[in-house]
Design an enzyme around this catalytic site. Structure first.
Site, mmCIF file in Angstrom:
data_model
loop_
_atom_site.group_PDB
_atom_site.id
_atom_site.type_symbol
_atom_site.label_atom_id
_atom_site.label_comp_id
_atom_site.label_asym_id
_atom_site.label_seq_id
_atom_site.Cartn_x
_atom_site.Cartn_y
_atom_site.Cartn_z
ATOM 1 N N GLY A 245 45.342 24.947 62.901
ATOM 2 C CA GLY A 245 44.537 24.091 62.035
ATOM 3 C C GLY A 245 45.189 23.682 60.733
ATOM 4 O O GLY A 245 44.581 22.953 59.941
ATOM 5 N N GLY A 280 49.566 23.691 65.990
ATOM 6 C CA GLY A 280 49.947 22.604 66.903
ATOM 7 C C GLY A 280 50.526 21.477 66.078
ATOM 8 O O GLY A 280 51.743 21.297 65.944
ATOM 9 N N ARG A 281 49.632 20.760 65.412
ATOM 10 C CA ARG A 281 50.003 19.586 64.636
ATOM 11 C C ARG A 281 51.158 19.856 63.651
ATOM 12 O O ARG A 281 52.086 19.058 63.550
ATOM 13 C CB ARG A 281 48.771 19.124 63.851
ATOM 14 C CG ARG A 281 48.948 17.832 63.090
ATOM 15 C CD ARG A 281 47.749 17.574 62.166
ATOM 16 N NE ARG A 281 46.490 17.959 62.726
ATOM 17 C CZ ARG A 281 45.679 17.156 63.421
ATOM 18 N NH1 ARG A 281 45.998 15.899 63.584
ATOM 19 N NH2 ARG A 281 44.539 17.590 63.901
ATOM 20 N N ARG A 319 43.902 8.488 68.125
ATOM 21 C CA ARG A 319 43.367 9.155 66.944
ATOM 22 C C ARG A 319 42.606 8.218 65.991
ATOM 23 O O ARG A 319 41.527 8.564 65.523
ATOM 24 C CB ARG A 319 44.469 9.915 66.201
ATOM 25 C CG ARG A 319 45.211 10.922 67.087
ATOM 26 C CD ARG A 319 46.046 11.895 66.312
ATOM 27 N NE ARG A 319 45.234 12.747 65.475
ATOM 28 C CZ ARG A 319 45.088 12.605 64.168
ATOM 29 N NH1 ARG A 319 45.751 11.661 63.530
ATOM 30 N NH2 ARG A 319 44.305 13.401 63.494
ATOM 31 N N TYR A 323 38.828 9.396 65.552
ATOM 32 C CA TYR A 323 38.503 10.138 64.325
ATOM 33 C C TYR A 323 38.689 9.299 63.069
ATOM 34 O O TYR A 323 38.785 9.874 61.968
ATOM 35 C CB TYR A 323 39.407 11.372 64.166
ATOM 36 C CG TYR A 323 39.727 12.129 65.421
ATOM 37 C CD1 TYR A 323 38.746 12.873 66.066
ATOM 38 C CD2 TYR A 323 41.008 12.129 65.959
ATOM 39 C CE1 TYR A 323 39.043 13.584 67.214
ATOM 40 C CE2 TYR A 323 41.313 12.844 67.104
ATOM 41 C CZ TYR A 323 40.330 13.564 67.725
ATOM 42 O OH TYR A 323 40.611 14.274 68.864
ATOM 43 N N CYS A 348 40.464 -3.910 75.017
ATOM 44 C CA CYS A 348 39.235 -4.666 74.763
ATOM 45 C C CYS A 348 38.121 -3.780 74.231
ATOM 46 O O CYS A 348 37.114 -3.518 74.910
ATOM 47 C CB CYS A 348 38.808 -5.369 76.040
ATOM 48 S SG CYS A 348 40.070 -6.540 76.521
ATOM 49 N N GLU A 349 38.324 -3.260 73.049
ATOM 50 C CA GLU A 349 37.351 -2.436 72.331
ATOM 51 C C GLU A 349 37.574 -2.733 70.859
ATOM 52 O O GLU A 349 38.734 -2.740 70.408
ATOM 53 C CB GLU A 349 37.638 -0.933 72.508
ATOM 54 C CG GLU A 349 37.632 -0.424 73.903
ATOM 55 C CD GLU A 349 36.280 0.107 74.351
ATOM 56 O OE1 GLU A 349 35.367 0.231 73.507
ATOM 57 O OE2 GLU A 349 36.154 0.372 75.546
ATOM 58 N N TYR A 377 49.109 15.009 69.131
ATOM 59 C CA TYR A 377 47.899 14.382 69.670
ATOM 60 C C TYR A 377 48.078 12.874 69.830
ATOM 61 O O TYR A 377 47.135 12.102 69.645
ATOM 62 C CB TYR A 377 46.679 14.723 68.794
ATOM 63 C CG TYR A 377 46.503 16.218 68.599
ATOM 64 C CD1 TYR A 377 46.134 17.030 69.666
ATOM 65 C CD2 TYR A 377 46.739 16.817 67.368
ATOM 66 C CE1 TYR A 377 46.007 18.410 69.506
ATOM 67 C CE2 TYR A 377 46.603 18.194 67.202
ATOM 68 C CZ TYR A 377 46.232 18.975 68.273
ATOM 69 O OH TYR A 377 46.104 20.341 68.113
HETATM 70 N N1 LLP Z 1 44.318 26.858 68.786
HETATM 71 C C1 LLP Z 1 43.247 26.399 69.448
HETATM 72 C C2 LLP Z 1 42.412 27.329 70.219
HETATM 73 C C3 LLP Z 1 42.943 25.027 69.394
HETATM 74 O O1 LLP Z 1 41.881 24.563 70.055
HETATM 75 C C4 LLP Z 1 43.766 24.154 68.646
HETATM 76 C C5 LLP Z 1 43.460 22.729 68.568
HETATM 77 C C6 LLP Z 1 44.883 24.690 67.982
HETATM 78 C C7 LLP Z 1 45.120 26.049 68.057
HETATM 79 C C8 LLP Z 1 45.848 23.835 67.193
HETATM 80 O O2 LLP Z 1 45.270 23.185 66.114
HETATM 81 P P1 LLP Z 1 46.200 22.358 65.103
HETATM 82 O O3 LLP Z 1 47.132 23.338 64.448
HETATM 83 O O4 LLP Z 1 46.944 21.367 65.912
HETATM 84 O O5 LLP Z 1 45.271 21.734 64.162
HETATM 85 N N2 LLP Z 1 42.891 15.823 68.830
HETATM 86 C C9 LLP Z 1 42.607 16.196 67.465
HETATM 87 C C10 LLP Z 1 42.885 17.645 67.196
HETATM 88 C C11 LLP Z 1 42.152 18.577 68.127
HETATM 89 C C12 LLP Z 1 42.597 20.000 68.024
HETATM 90 C C13 LLP Z 1 42.077 20.819 69.152
HETATM 91 N N3 LLP Z 1 42.420 22.192 69.072
HETATM 92 C C14 LLP Z 1 43.398 15.282 66.532
HETATM 93 O O6 LLP Z 1 44.104 14.415 67.016
HETATM 94 O O7 LLP Z 1 43.296 15.403 65.315
#
Ligand code: LLP
Length: 425
Positions: A245, A280-281, A319, A323, A348-349, A377
């Site tokens: 996160g 992740g991000r 994205r 969002y 087409c949206e 993402y």
């Molecule tokens: N761990 C779990 C259990 C998760 O569900 C996620 C992300 C992460 C770690 C990694 O989170 P990060 O560090 O990437 O924030 N599609 C959305 C983001 C959805 C995240 C879902 N879960 C976007 O494009 O902003």
């Protein structure tokens, strides 16, 4: 990660020309150097703060096999959420112990084949529901195995992020309450559940978090629950997974305080508990660009700003539509006066819209636009809506002499790829 201020100036007109000539448009590009930099910076913090902490990359952010291979070589594990992601991790050769199986919907039929593997092919299953707990217990009985598990705890903490990427509030669909977890822990004392080995606990409260306050609150609640679980089990848990996160601001105005985060982690947990984080991000967002070309510039009477139609669309990068996410857009090869323009894709949206950006007034069809912060993402959420094949993905590194090196790491889809699974009676 640690926002580097690395922009895409280095994507010169010459490089873009070469790239689009060779690979077409739209195209994702990932800079190996930036990804390696993000990982090694985190690893350096962990070392400096003397934490017993391992990084498990949340591969849903970008599950390209080449990218995963680079992370594996850097000693990073994975957090995966489907049997498909497990198979990707398998192709890349991640050690079983470096695979954490999270996710809300694990079906017995998906998990069954894993039972033949040592340790069921994972470090642990992170349990999200009572049904999953029962399913794993049944699998363990049927296959005479002991399965390592952790419970995902929903701490009821508001991460103060976009509601669609908030996961730790009581009504969010993720995790289990402390009461339910303690009830399940109690159950494992019965011989019926001897195949369940509780190794740890996990949390993940959302994405794009910049304040440390929700983490502090979560860690406090997690510790509390950990002690209650250990008391009931009369033994210590092996690990705590603190989730991901960590925010990355595409506009570079806010910066995630990694040093403060790790200080907080160090203060919150005893040093004999192994810790895991699942970013992740923050490992991949900055490294990725989506390159596109201008197709048309509409300037009809009554328009407040010109509408720039590009050949990338919401199916390539969802994205902004999902969002209202803002991604920086720059034009390469033009300078001079700038004006506000609305950048849109051709799906087409009306939500197929990349926002309003200051772009050179001299912009012409055929010009290159670079959409930044598209490493996370982006491709992993792309679809084929409007029967649009998904873009190719390019890995950008340099050779020993420092010259740029481009490699296709996912070829562009073709119409044939899209149509093949369909059957006409
Ligand atoms: N761990 C779990 C259990 C998760 O569900 C996620 C992300 C992460 C770690 C990694 O989170 P990060 O560090 O990437 O924030 N599609 C959305 C983001 C959805 C995240 C879902 N879960 C976007 O494009 O902003």
């Amino acid at each position: 990660m640690p926002q580097s201020g690395r922009k895409h100036q280095t994507l010169s007109l010459q490089i873009l020309n070469q790239m689009v000539n060779r690979f077409g448009s739209p195209t994702y590009v990932y800079r190996g150097e930036v990804i390696r930099g993000a990982v090694t910076t985190i690893q350096a913090f962990v070392k400096k703060k003397k934490l017993n902490l391992h990084v498990h990359y949340a591969m849903k952010a970008n599950s390209n096999l080449t990218l995963l291979g680079v992370l594996k070589d850097l000693g990073v594990g994975v957090d995966l959420v489907s049997i498909g992601e497990w198979k990707r991790a398998d192709l890349v050769g991640f050690d079983y112990h470096h695979r954490i199986f999270s996710g809300l919907e694990k079906k017995k039929s998906d998990l069954e084949p894993l039972m033949a593997l040592p340790g069921a092919g994972v470090r642990a299953f992170h349990i999200e529901s009572v049904e999953e707990f029962e399913c794993l217990a049944q699998l363990a009985r049927e296959h005479r195995k002991v399965l390592a598990v952790a419970f995902r705890f929903n701490p009821d903490v508001d991460a103060k992020t976009h509601p669609k990427i908030s996961t730790g509030r009581v009504d969010d669909k993720f995790g289990l309450s402390a009461e339910v977890i303690l009830g399940l822990v109690e159950k494992t004392k019965s011989p019926m559940y001897s195949g369940i080995n509780i190794e740890g606990m996990s949390v993940h409260i959302g994405s794009q978090i910049f304040s440390l306050a929700p983490y502090r609150n979560t860690f406090k609640k997690l510790n509390h629950l950990k002690f209650a679980v250990e008391h009931r089990l009369e033994r210590r848990l092996t690990y705590l997974d603190l989730g991901g996160g960590m925010g990355v601001d595409p506009l570079g105005e806010k910066v995630f305080n990694w040093s403060g985060y790790f200080d907080l982690v160090g203060e919150s947990f005893s040093s004999d508990t192994e810790l895991v984080i699942e970013p992740g991000r923050s490992l991949v967002a900055e490294a990725g660009f989506l390159i596109a070309q201008v197709v048309a510039i509409k300037k009809d009477i009554g328009f407040k700003s010109p509408i720039v139609v590009i050949d990338a669309a919401m199916n390539d990068l969802m994205r902004p539509a999902l969002y209202d996410a803002v991604h920086p857009i720059t034009v390469v090869g033009r300078s001079g006066r700038k004006e506000k323009m609305n950048v849109v894709g051709g799906v087409c949206e009306s939500s197929c819209h990349f926002g309003s950006h200051l772009l050179p007034s001299s912009l012409k069809p055929g010009d290159f636009v670079v959409i930044g912060h598209a490493g996370a993402y982006g491709a992993s959420m792309a679809s084929q809506y409007n029967t649009r094949p998904r873009p190719c993905e390019i890995w950008w590194d340099q050779n020993k002499n420092g010259e740029p090196l481009f490699k296709v790491v996912r070829r562009r889809e073709t119409f044939q790829d899209l149509i093949e699974p369909e059957l006409m009676p």
